[in-house]
Design a protein around this motif. Structure first.
Motif, PDB file in Angstrom:
ATOM      1  N   VAL A  87       2.032   6.219   5.265  1.00  0.00           N
ATOM      2  CA  VAL A  87       2.476   7.380   6.042  1.00  0.00           C
ATOM      3  C   VAL A  87       1.391   7.748   7.039  1.00  0.00           C
ATOM      4  CG1 VAL A  87       3.161   9.802   5.935  1.00  0.00           C
ATOM      5  CG2 VAL A  87       3.851   8.232   4.117  1.00  0.00           C
ATOM      6  N   ILE A  88       1.755   7.865   8.316  1.00  0.00           N
ATOM      7  CA  ILE A  88       0.809   8.282   9.350  1.00  0.00           C
ATOM      8  C   ILE A  88       1.063   9.751   9.668  1.00  0.00           C
ATOM      9  CG2 ILE A  88      -0.054   7.865  11.679  1.00  0.00           C
ATOM     10  CD1 ILE A  88      -0.550   5.569   9.730  1.00  0.00           C
TER      11      ILE A  88
ATOM     12  N   LEU B 243      -8.064   1.496   6.202  1.00  0.00           N
ATOM     13  CA  LEU B 243      -8.386   2.256   7.401  1.00  0.00           C
ATOM     14  C   LEU B 243      -8.796   1.328   8.542  1.00  0.00           C
ATOM     15  CD1 LEU B 243      -8.337   5.230   8.115  1.00  0.00           C
ATOM     16  CD2 LEU B 243     -10.772   5.347   7.620  1.00  0.00           C
ATOM     17  N   ALA B 244      -9.529   0.284   8.236  1.00  0.00           N
ATOM     18  CA  ALA B 244      -9.915  -0.694   9.264  1.00  0.00           C
ATOM     19  C   ALA B 244      -8.671  -1.367   9.841  1.00  0.00           C
ATOM     20  CB  ALA B 244     -10.860  -1.727   8.669  1.00  0.00           C
TER      21      ALA B 244
ATOM     22  N   VAL C   6       0.829  -1.205   0.000  1.00  0.00           N
ATOM     23  CA  VAL C   6       0.000   0.000   0.000  1.00  0.00           C
ATOM     24  C   VAL C   6       0.867   1.260   0.000  1.00  0.00           C
ATOM     25  CG1 VAL C   6      -0.200   0.126   2.527  1.00  0.00           C
ATOM     26  CG2 VAL C   6      -1.982   1.134   1.087  1.00  0.00           C
ATOM     27  N   GLN C   7       0.442   2.262  -0.759  1.00  0.00           N
ATOM     28  CA  GLN C   7       1.086   3.579  -0.797  1.00  0.00           C
ATOM     29  C   GLN C   7       0.006   4.618  -0.500  1.00  0.00           C
ATOM     30  OE1 GLN C   7       4.435   4.207  -1.410  1.00  0.00           O
ATOM     31  NE2 GLN C   7       4.757   1.982  -1.455  1.00  0.00           N
ATOM     32  N   ARG C   8       0.018   5.134   0.718  1.00  0.00           N
ATOM     33  CA  ARG C   8      -1.088   6.006   1.120  1.00  0.00           C
ATOM     34  C   ARG C   8      -0.709   6.786   2.382  1.00  0.00           C
ATOM     35  NH1 ARG C   8      -7.206   3.763   2.567  1.00  0.00           N
ATOM     36  NH2 ARG C   8      -8.111   5.768   3.215  1.00  0.00           N
ATOM     37  N   THR C   9      -1.399   7.893   2.606  1.00  0.00           N
ATOM     38  CA  THR C   9      -1.242   8.665   3.836  1.00  0.00           C
ATOM     39  C   THR C   9      -2.541   8.610   4.629  1.00  0.00           C
ATOM     40  OG1 THR C   9       0.381  10.189   2.879  1.00  0.00           O
ATOM     41  CG2 THR C   9      -0.815  10.954   4.822  1.00  0.00           C
ATOM     42  N   ILE C  10      -2.445   8.265   5.906  1.00  0.00           N
ATOM     43  CA  ILE C  10      -3.591   8.279   6.811  1.00  0.00           C
ATOM     44  C   ILE C  10      -3.411   9.442   7.776  1.00  0.00           C
ATOM     45  CG2 ILE C  10      -4.883   7.041   8.602  1.00  0.00           C
ATOM     46  CD1 ILE C  10      -5.170   5.773   5.873  1.00  0.00           C
ATOM     47  N   ARG C  11      -4.358  10.352   7.769  1.00  0.00           N
ATOM     48  CA  ARG C  11      -4.276  11.548   8.617  1.00  0.00           C
ATOM     49  C   ARG C  11      -5.115  11.350   9.875  1.00  0.00           C
ATOM     50  NH1 ARG C  11      -6.459  14.810   3.632  1.00  0.00           N
ATOM     51  NH2 ARG C  11      -7.716  12.917   3.761  1.00  0.00           N
ATOM     52  N   ILE C  12      -4.488  11.591  11.028  1.00  0.00           N
ATOM     53  CA  ILE C  12      -5.130  11.346  12.324  1.00  0.00           C
ATOM     54  C   ILE C  12      -5.029  12.599  13.186  1.00  0.00           C
ATOM     55  CG2 ILE C  12      -5.149   9.909  14.400  1.00  0.00           C
ATOM     56  CD1 ILE C  12      -3.634   7.772  12.816  1.00  0.00           C
TER      57      ILE C  12
END
Length: 301
Positions: free
Chosen positions: A127-128, A287-288, A95-101
């Motif tokens: 990326v978190i 996301l899960a 996976v290549q993605r950014t999760i914004r928290i």
């Protein structure tokens, strides 16, 4: 592509124009020239037969029609992203993605740091992006500007799903060299002391500060107000000040700094932290997976 006469590419432009209320800033967000963005606005005005943005003094404001459209356009884009664009068959290794928290430094230190380590080992392309709580964080979830909120359960929105992550109590923390306070403290001594506390950028008090202010007949004597929980141990070091801290965070800092942890003489209910995501993200496998990593880290901390 057109749908009922509307070029669907213009929906993204409309969303950003209505958010920024400024053609120049919208052009920067869209990676377009100002003239191209002005052209997009002209086509949108023509389609909706409405000015959408009008100049009032030195700024532009939304027309009533634009105000009515803003939330619907953003919701449509978030739904498209959550239900159509996100590819099925999630694989952590590729996976290549950014999760914004959105999470406070307390949550980051007490829970997210171990979750981030585990995520990094299994999903090196993920990326978190952890952001500090800001004004109206729920609007960032609504607008799809962040994927997750981790915050006190009493503040979560009833409009989107959420799950409890963990709960934590409060302790009093003093510098080890504090000669005024020992290993125990009475309520009277607590309120007679000077304190370091937290006030967020939004001028919202922390939960424990709110609880004492609203549930106690006494008020703390404040010596210093910080913008983050992690600043408190450094601000009380070398002083006679006290600080109320979450137990888990106090224990982490006490293992590295000359601090004394004292049982809190005020009966403050434990703070329950929850994680929240947009309804449209329910089927988002990536996301899960991230949520489960956070939940696992919280259980093991």
């Amino acid at each position: 592509m057109r749908f009922k006469g509307l070029d669907l590419n213009l929906l993204v432009a409309l969303d950003i124009l209505l958010t920024e209320k400024n053609v120049s800033r919208a052009a920067e967000k869209l990676f377009l020239s100002q003239s191209a963005t002005s052209g997009a606005l002209a086509r949108l005005r023509d389609y909706f037969d409405d000015e959408l943005l009008v100049q009032v003094g030195r700024k532009m404001v939304l027309t009533p029609r634009a105000t009515a459209l803003a939330g619907k356009v953003r919701a449509a884009l978030v739904q498209i992203d959550g239900t159509i664009i996100q590819a099925p068959g999630f694989d952590p290794a590729t996976v290549q993605r950014t999760i914004r928290i959105i999470a406070s430094d307390f949550i980051t230190i007490s829970c997210l740091r171990s979750a981030v380590r585990n995520i990094g080992r299994e999903a090196p392309g993920l990326v978190i992006d952890i952001q500090q709580p800001a004004h109206k964080p729920h609007e960032k979830i609504e607008r799809g500007e962040v994927e997750l909120l981790v915050m006190p359960e009493l503040y979560v929105s009833p409009d989107h799903p959420s799950e409890r992550v963990f709960s934590d109590g409060y302790v009093v923390v003093a510098w080890e060299g504090n000669t005024t306070h020992g290993t125990t403290i009475t309520e009277a001594e607590f309120f007679a002391a000077q304190h370091a506390t937290v006030m967020f950028e939004t001028h919202t008090p922390s939960y424990e500060a709110w609880f004492i202010k609203n549930r106690s007949a006494n008020e703390r004597k404040l010596a210093v107000i910080a913008g983050s929980f992690s600043a408190l141990p450094f601000l009380i070091e070398g002083t006679e000040y006290l600080a109320l801290m979450h137990r888990s965070m106090a224990e982490i800092f006490a293992a590295q700094m000359p601090l004394r942890i004292i049982p809190c003489p005020i009966d403050i209910p434990e703070l329950v932290e929850a994680i929240q995501w947009h309804t449209y993200s329910d089927s988002d496998e990536c996301l899960a997976w991230v949520r489960e990593k956070i939940m696992t880290a919280a259980r093991n901390s």
